[in-house]
Motif scaffolding. Structure first.
Motif, PDB file in Angstrom:
ATOM      1  N   ILE A 106      -3.884   4.421   1.152  1.00  0.00           N
ATOM      2  CA  ILE A 106      -5.259   3.944   1.930  1.00  0.00           C
ATOM      3  C   ILE A 106      -4.731   2.837   3.201  1.00  0.00           C
ATOM      4  CG2 ILE A 106      -7.288   2.577   1.791  1.00  0.00           C
ATOM      5  CD1 ILE A 106      -7.801   3.843  -0.915  1.00  0.00           C
ATOM      6  N   TRP A 107      -4.029   1.732   2.679  1.00  0.00           N
ATOM      7  CA  TRP A 107      -3.569   0.792   3.442  1.00  0.00           C
ATOM      8  C   TRP A 107      -2.468   1.340   4.622  1.00  0.00           C
ATOM      9  CZ3 TRP A 107      -2.990  -2.375  -1.600  1.00  0.00           C
ATOM     10  CH2 TRP A 107      -4.395  -2.897  -1.771  1.00  0.00           C
ATOM     11  N   ASN A 108      -1.649   2.371   3.993  1.00  0.00           N
ATOM     12  CA  ASN A 108      -0.768   2.811   5.125  1.00  0.00           C
ATOM     13  C   ASN A 108      -1.374   3.601   6.194  1.00  0.00           C
ATOM     14  OD1 ASN A 108       2.209   2.171   4.949  1.00  0.00           O
ATOM     15  ND2 ASN A 108       1.961   3.020   2.682  1.00  0.00           N
ATOM     16  N   ASN A 109      -2.506   4.423   5.825  1.00  0.00           N
ATOM     17  CA  ASN A 109      -3.197   5.038   6.778  1.00  0.00           C
ATOM     18  C   ASN A 109      -3.826   4.314   7.920  1.00  0.00           C
ATOM     19  OD1 ASN A 109      -2.538   7.592   5.852  1.00  0.00           O
ATOM     20  ND2 ASN A 109      -4.408   7.750   4.515  1.00  0.00           N
ATOM     21  N   LEU A 110      -4.014   3.029   7.557  1.00  0.00           N
ATOM     22  CA  LEU A 110      -4.996   1.971   8.422  1.00  0.00           C
ATOM     23  C   LEU A 110      -3.823   1.259   9.451  1.00  0.00           C
ATOM     24  CD1 LEU A 110      -7.367   0.260   5.851  1.00  0.00           C
ATOM     25  CD2 LEU A 110      -7.911   1.557   7.922  1.00  0.00           C
ATOM     26  N   ILE A 111      -2.570   1.076   8.747  1.00  0.00           N
ATOM     27  CA  ILE A 111      -1.694   0.470   9.661  1.00  0.00           C
ATOM     28  C   ILE A 111      -0.871   1.315  10.615  1.00  0.00           C
ATOM     29  CG2 ILE A 111      -1.729  -1.568   8.159  1.00  0.00           C
ATOM     30  CD1 ILE A 111       0.932  -0.747   7.310  1.00  0.00           C
ATOM     31  N   SER A 112      -0.739   2.597  10.220  1.00  0.00           N
ATOM     32  CA  SER A 112       0.265   3.438  10.641  1.00  0.00           C
ATOM     33  C   SER A 112       0.261   3.808  12.052  1.00  0.00           C
ATOM     34  CB  SER A 112       0.281   4.967  10.064  1.00  0.00           C
ATOM     35  OG  SER A 112       1.185   5.807  10.560  1.00  0.00           O
ATOM     36  N   ASN A 125      -1.765  -7.301   5.125  1.00  0.00           N
ATOM     37  CA  ASN A 125      -1.416  -8.204   4.047  1.00  0.00           C
ATOM     38  C   ASN A 125      -1.263  -7.839   2.562  1.00  0.00           C
ATOM     39  OD1 ASN A 125      -1.620 -11.368   3.014  1.00  0.00           O
ATOM     40  ND2 ASN A 125      -3.426  -9.992   1.748  1.00  0.00           N
ATOM     41  N   ASN A 126      -2.257  -6.855   2.124  1.00  0.00           N
ATOM     42  CA  ASN A 126      -2.269  -6.319   0.911  1.00  0.00           C
ATOM     43  C   ASN A 126      -0.964  -5.333   0.635  1.00  0.00           C
ATOM     44  OD1 ASN A 126      -4.912  -7.563   0.352  1.00  0.00           O
ATOM     45  ND2 ASN A 126      -5.889  -5.837   1.201  1.00  0.00           N
ATOM     46  N   LEU A 127      -0.725  -4.502   1.615  1.00  0.00           N
ATOM     47  CA  LEU A 127       0.427  -3.711   1.498  1.00  0.00           C
ATOM     48  C   LEU A 127       1.742  -4.558   1.379  1.00  0.00           C
ATOM     49  CD1 LEU A 127       0.957  -0.521   1.267  1.00  0.00           C
ATOM     50  CD2 LEU A 127       1.295  -0.656   3.786  1.00  0.00           C
ATOM     51  N   ALA A 128       1.874  -5.613   2.251  1.00  0.00           N
ATOM     52  CA  ALA A 128       2.884  -6.500   2.131  1.00  0.00           C
ATOM     53  C   ALA A 128       3.004  -7.128   0.381  1.00  0.00           C
ATOM     54  CB  ALA A 128       2.802  -7.627   3.251  1.00  0.00           C
ATOM     55  N   THR A 129       1.874  -7.579   0.155  1.00  0.00           N
ATOM     56  CA  THR A 129       1.897  -8.060  -1.159  1.00  0.00           C
ATOM     57  C   THR A 129       2.255  -7.080  -2.411  1.00  0.00           C
ATOM     58  OG1 THR A 129       0.095  -9.521  -0.898  1.00  0.00           O
ATOM     59  CG2 THR A 129       0.450  -9.047  -2.977  1.00  0.00           C
ATOM     60  N   PHE A 130       1.727  -5.812  -2.354  1.00  0.00           N
ATOM     61  CA  PHE A 130       2.378  -4.831  -3.302  1.00  0.00           C
ATOM     62  C   PHE A 130       3.787  -4.642  -3.132  1.00  0.00           C
ATOM     63  CE2 PHE A 130       3.035  -0.746  -4.568  1.00  0.00           C
ATOM     64  CZ  PHE A 130       2.391  -0.894  -6.009  1.00  0.00           C
ATOM     65  N   TYR A 131       4.181  -4.499  -1.902  1.00  0.00           N
ATOM     66  CA  TYR A 131       5.627  -4.070  -1.811  1.00  0.00           C
ATOM     67  C   TYR A 131       6.503  -5.136  -2.015  1.00  0.00           C
ATOM     68  CZ  TYR A 131       4.771  -0.176   1.409  1.00  0.00           C
ATOM     69  OH  TYR A 131       4.451   1.289   1.811  1.00  0.00           O
ATOM     70  N   LEU A 132       6.074  -6.341  -1.949  1.00  0.00           N
ATOM     71  CA  LEU A 132       6.997  -7.442  -2.282  1.00  0.00           C
ATOM     72  C   LEU A 132       7.074  -7.485  -4.143  1.00  0.00           C
ATOM     73  CD1 LEU A 132       8.526  -9.994  -1.564  1.00  0.00           C
ATOM     74  CD2 LEU A 132       6.604 -11.414  -1.728  1.00  0.00           C
ATOM     75  N   PHE A 133       5.978  -7.077  -4.605  1.00  0.00           N
ATOM     76  CA  PHE A 133       5.961  -6.967  -5.882  1.00  0.00           C
ATOM     77  C   PHE A 133       6.816  -5.908  -6.483  1.00  0.00           C
ATOM     78  CE2 PHE A 133       4.344  -4.237  -9.431  1.00  0.00           C
ATOM     79  CZ  PHE A 133       4.480  -4.789 -10.456  1.00  0.00           C
ATOM     80  N   ALA A 134       6.762  -4.676  -5.777  1.00  0.00           N
ATOM     81  CA  ALA A 134       7.466  -3.362  -6.053  1.00  0.00           C
ATOM     82  C   ALA A 134       8.813  -3.671  -5.758  1.00  0.00           C
ATOM     83  CB  ALA A 134       6.715  -2.389  -5.441  1.00  0.00           C
ATOM     84  N   ALA A 135       9.325  -4.234  -5.070  1.00  0.00           N
ATOM     85  CA  ALA A 135      10.799  -4.691  -4.708  1.00  0.00           C
ATOM     86  C   ALA A 135      11.407  -5.103  -5.775  1.00  0.00           C
ATOM     87  CB  ALA A 135      10.813  -5.471  -3.528  1.00  0.00           C
TER      88      ALA A 135
END
Length: 548
Positions: A106-112, A125-135
């Motif tokens: 959902i978030w990727n479709n919004l920023i792509s 913001n939200n995608l960055a937060t999730f990626y930082l956790f996932a990393a």
């Protein structure tokens, strides 16, 4: 990533930007559920991240961390924020259902392929937060994902819409700037990511291609710590070489190793021509040069055989590669040239000495032949037997026209084993060719070949102790000393006996090896003892009669 996993908003099950009233109400509610030993309703703690568990103590600590506006902003930057009711809520519901694939889609479709806007700002913001956790969920951190998370977050923090989140999270009277918020995020990230995970160089690289208001201040703060470290390394090298000049080479090598990455990072931050970089780079180069000079001078003064030429040259080359300013570059260039020239001093001294010997010999030869010519003996007189020239005597006079004993004393010094080894390692092929030509010339003209033979044997890597004629023509040292010439007939008989008799048996080979091990030392002690040399000749004469 503890700043995400243990985020106070997450502990309370709230989204970033929750009001003070919401925080108080949620804190009270959660504590009641825990006291009743009842599972609280599903909230925004998102168990999908790591199987979340909380206690009363965790709740109180989280609430305490959200008292001050600065703490609220810091926590908000590392958590999820609902900036768009229409798009964010479905993503949050997916996370609650442990479906992070749907949420990130959902978030990727919004920023792509789109600029940051009011509609998609929270998606950044939200995608960055999730990626930082996932990393940080794998066996080792995913550096590429960290960089992607940071890039998204900095786009969010650089946008004007970031102030919407800040206003929702803080008191109305609170004032801040995008630059301050960006620096707070960077510092918090740095403090929460170990250097073992992300080195300072990697950390800087993550931000290097991103444009944001606080970039200059960030790089300035980073560069200060880098410069401080380089300065400390320079001082360590200076103290080490000052305490013991023989440690100067190691000090320089350590300095180069410990500052190489820092200098590269500083160069990337400022550029090669910036004074902040060039100034510190030239200081490192200058210390490397001083280490080279101190080590070289001390080694030369003590006449050490520690490959000091090569080590000193290596340090100067390091300095030359680092130097930025023209003054320091020229200084390194001059030092390198001087060291290269001094590296060849042994071969230059040998060539000069042997050339002098050859010139003196040839001058004497010209004079003697001129004297013979001045006798004005005609061909007719020679043919008729009226007059004759004893050419053998003429040639003998020419050969003995210089004091070979003194010449050999000079050659022993300039053609010592240590010097010959350095001559062998010389990289100047023209000089080496000239050296060999002169040495072979002296060998063919001298009346005493011992010194020049030893020098050539060592130069060519021949075994001077073997004694075998095929092994490099080792000389009969004691016999040569006693008879005064390597080519004396008696010496030639002894060499023939060595090669044709002794060298054919194991005992003979052992005797030859032993003889050539000890005889050079005896020659050094006995060479000027006239009486002893006379006795040795008599003994050898009797021995030669027997072997004949």
């Amino acid at each position: 990533m503890q700043i995400v996993v243990r985020n106070p908003y997450r502990t309370l099950g709230l989204l970033a930007g929750a009001t003070k009233r919401e925080i108080t109400r949620q804190t009270t509610s959660l504590k009641r559920y825990l006291a009743a030993n009842v599972e609280p309703p599903v909230d925004y703690s998102f168990a999908v991240l790591d199987g979340f568990v909380r206690t009363v103590e965790d709740i109180d600590a989280a609430a305490a961390k959200l008292n001050l506006d600065d703490d609220k902003i810091l926590a908000a930057m590392f958590w999820f924020w609902k900036g768009n009711e229409i798009t964010d809520e479905p993503a949050f519901e997916a996370l609650k259902d442990n479906n992070h694939f749907e949420a990130t889609e959902i978030w990727n479709n919004l920023i792509s392929g789109k600029e940051v806007s009011k509609k998609n700002v929270s998606a950044y913001n939200n995608l960055a937060t999730f990626y930082l956790f996932a990393a940080f969920t794998g066996n080792s951190p995913d550096i590429k994902m960290i960089a992607e998370a940071v890039a998204l977050k900095m786009q969010f923090l650089q946008s004007d819409f970031v102030m919407d989140m800040i206003k929702s999270a803080t008191d109305e009277t609170f004032k801040t700037t995008k630059k301050a918020v960006q620096l707070a995020y960077i510092n918090a990230l740095r403090n929460n990511v170990s250097e073992l995970v992300l080195s300072q160089a990697q950390f800087v690289k993550v931000f290097s291609n991103i444009q944001f208001d606080a970039k200059h201040d960030f790089l300035k703060s980073i560069s200060k710590s880098i410069i401080d470290n380089i300065t400390a390394q320079i001082e360590t090298a200076r103290k080490t070489r000052t305490a013991n000049k023989q440690d100067a080479a190691t000090a320089g090598e350590t300095l180069y190793k410990n500052t190489k990455d820092d200098l590269a990072q500083l160069k990337e931050i400022f550029g090669a021509t910036d004074f902040s970089y060039s100034n510190v780079a030239d200081k490192v180069a200058n210390e490397l040069l001083q280490c080279s000079i101190d080590f070289f001078n001390d080694s030369q003064e003590k006449e050490l055989d520690n490959d000091y030429h090569e080590k000193s040259i290596s340090l100067v080359k390091m300095a030359k590669g680092i130097a930025v300013g023209s003054l320091m570059k020229n200084k390194a260039k001059d030092n390198l040239q001087t060291l290269e020239e001094m590296k060849e001093k042994e071969i230059q001294a040998a060539i000069a000495a042997m050339q002098m010997i050859k010139s003196l010999y040839e001058d004497n030869e010209r004079k003697i032949r001129q004297q013979v010519k001045n006798l004005e003996v005609t061909d007719f007189e020679i043919i008729m037997g009226i007059k004759s020239i004893n050419w053998s005597a003429v040639n003998e006079n020419i050969k003995n026209s210089i004091a070979w004993e003194k010449v050999n004393e000079l050659l022993r010094k300039i053609l010592s084993d240590k010097n010959i080894d350095k001559i062998k390692n010389c990289t100047n092929s023209n000089q080496k060719e000239k050296f060999v030509q002169l040495a072979e010339w002296i060998k063919s003209h001298t009346t005493s070949k011992l010194v020049i033979n030893n020098a050539l044997n060592r130069y060519y890597g021949r075994d001077t102790n073997s004694g075998g004629s095929g092994g490099g023509g080792g000389g009969c040292y004691i016999a040569t000393m006693a008879y005064g010439s390597y080519d004396h007939p008696q010496v030639m008989v002894l060499r023939q006996f060595r090669d044709e008799v002794l060298d054919k048996s194991n005992f003979g080979k052992w005797f030859i090896k032993t003889y050539y091990h000890y005889s050079p030392k005896l020659v050094e002690k006995l060479k000027n003892k006239i009486l002893i040399n006379s006795i040795i000749r008599k003994i050898l004469n009797q021995f030669i009669k027997i072997i004949k």
